[in-house]
Design an enzyme around this catalytic site. Sequence first.
Site, PDB file in Angstrom:
ATOM      1  CB  THR A  20      -0.036  10.788   5.772  1.00  0.00           C
ATOM      2  OG1 THR A  20      -0.820   9.900   5.011  1.00  0.00           O
ATOM      3  CG2 THR A  20       1.375  11.902   5.691  1.00  0.00           C
ATOM      4  NE  ARG A  37      -5.036   9.428  -3.886  1.00  0.00           N
ATOM      5  CZ  ARG A  37      -4.664   9.440  -2.630  1.00  0.00           C
ATOM      6  NH1 ARG A  37      -3.455   9.274  -1.789  1.00  0.00           N
ATOM      7  NH2 ARG A  37      -5.513  10.518  -1.844  1.00  0.00           N
ATOM      8  CB  VAL A  38      -0.286  10.571  -7.858  1.00  0.00           C
ATOM      9  CG1 VAL A  38       0.681  11.386  -7.246  1.00  0.00           C
ATOM     10  CG2 VAL A  38       0.530   9.782  -8.629  1.00  0.00           C
ATOM     11  CB  THR A  92      -1.368  14.933   7.648  1.00  0.00           C
ATOM     12  OG1 THR A  92      -2.531  13.453   7.397  1.00  0.00           O
ATOM     13  CG2 THR A  92      -1.574  15.598   8.773  1.00  0.00           C
ATOM     14  N   GLY A  93      -3.910  13.826   5.749  1.00  0.00           N
ATOM     15  CA  GLY A  93      -5.241  14.662   5.481  1.00  0.00           C
ATOM     16  C   GLY A  93      -6.260  13.766   4.358  1.00  0.00           C
ATOM     17  N   GLY A 112      -5.829  13.599   0.294  1.00  0.00           N
ATOM     18  CA  GLY A 112      -5.514  14.075  -0.562  1.00  0.00           C
ATOM     19  C   GLY A 112      -6.192  15.030  -1.492  1.00  0.00           C
TER      20      GLY A 112
HETATM   21  N1  ASP Z   1      -2.934  12.659   2.292  1.00  0.00           N
HETATM   22  C1  ASP Z   1      -2.735  11.504   1.930  1.00  0.00           C
HETATM   23  C2  ASP Z   1      -3.342  11.290   1.354  1.00  0.00           C
HETATM   24  O1  ASP Z   1      -4.087  11.564   0.725  1.00  0.00           O
HETATM   25  C3  ASP Z   1      -3.129  10.929   3.184  1.00  0.00           C
HETATM   26  C4  ASP Z   1      -3.173  10.372   4.799  1.00  0.00           C
HETATM   27  O2  ASP Z   1      -2.874  12.166   4.893  1.00  0.00           O
HETATM   28  O3  ASP Z   1      -3.517  10.315   5.275  1.00  0.00           O
HETATM   29  O4  ASP Z   1      -2.276  10.388   0.442  1.00  0.00           O
END
Ligand code: ASP
Length: 309
Positions: A167, A195-196, A218-219, A221
């Site tokens: 992301t 999916r949101v 990020t991470g 979600g």
């Molecule tokens: N946060 C993003 C999501 O869950 C994924 C990511 O940050 O890698 O869609």
Amino acid sequence: MYPVVVVHGGAGHVPKERAELATAGVCAAVRAGYAVLQGGGSSMDAVVEAVTQMENNPSFNAGCGSVLNIKGEVEMDAIVMDGKTLGSGSVSCVRDIANPVQLARLVMDKTSHVCLTAEGANQFARSMGVPEVPMESLITEYARMRWRKNLAPDANPVECQMGKMGTVGAVAVDSEGNVACATSTGGMLNKMEGRVGDTPLIGSGGYADNQTGAVSTTGHGEAIMKVTLARLILFHMGQGQTAEAASDLGLAYMKSRVGGQGGVVTVDPQGHWAARFSSQQMCWAAAQRDILHHGLNSGEHLTQSIVPP
Ligand code: ASP
């Protein structure tokens, strides 16, 4: 106060063979955002430019290079927020456009709404003259290989949930002390259709307020949403914590309360910045006072001059 741009290319684990490309990608993006600030552009212009660059870079999970959903399709989420006005725009589950972050900005600038989703977001894109691109042009060989691997009955669910992420996001402060954030993603690998994630949700995937600062996250979600991570970090900054301490407090809370890992880039209106993560790695870069800073592993902080020798 020195204007600054800070970007991330996703929290998680970057396979060795992709680390160089990811590092080059965040450095190029931060240079592009910084050039916007140097040219007199706003923090909003700078974060949209930086994120657009990373959406166009197939190394990241956003725009071209997005991970695939369970059906093998690309559905993307993005957000922007302007700390001066608290104006925000986002799109979720949008398909067949190259730069969701630019569409999110159009939602902010051209509608009275904050978030448009799925076909409605695509209809809006058409009405704004944003060109549609074939979904295939957003899908890389790498994304398809990972999708196939994760469909296998013996696939590791941890890889599905906290796999190799990418992301992208950015925060910036311009010479007027205005802060902004932008985040864009293809979401989680092999996610359900529709999916949101956290990314398009104001306060989760990002938040910007000139009174406290700006954050792009990020991470995982679902974990980020449960603690509204971006807003939580800015709450701590409002209580007097530094960008770095507030970021660590937010990430630690997410870990202890819901077991989630992630990363953030954070600025305050005075130009102090942080790039912090609780995941194994997060590719990040920052530009301020003509110095480019970047890192990938915990504690890593490399610098070079932005101005060529
Ligand atoms: N946060 C993003 C999501 O869950 C994924 C990511 O940050 O890698 O869609």
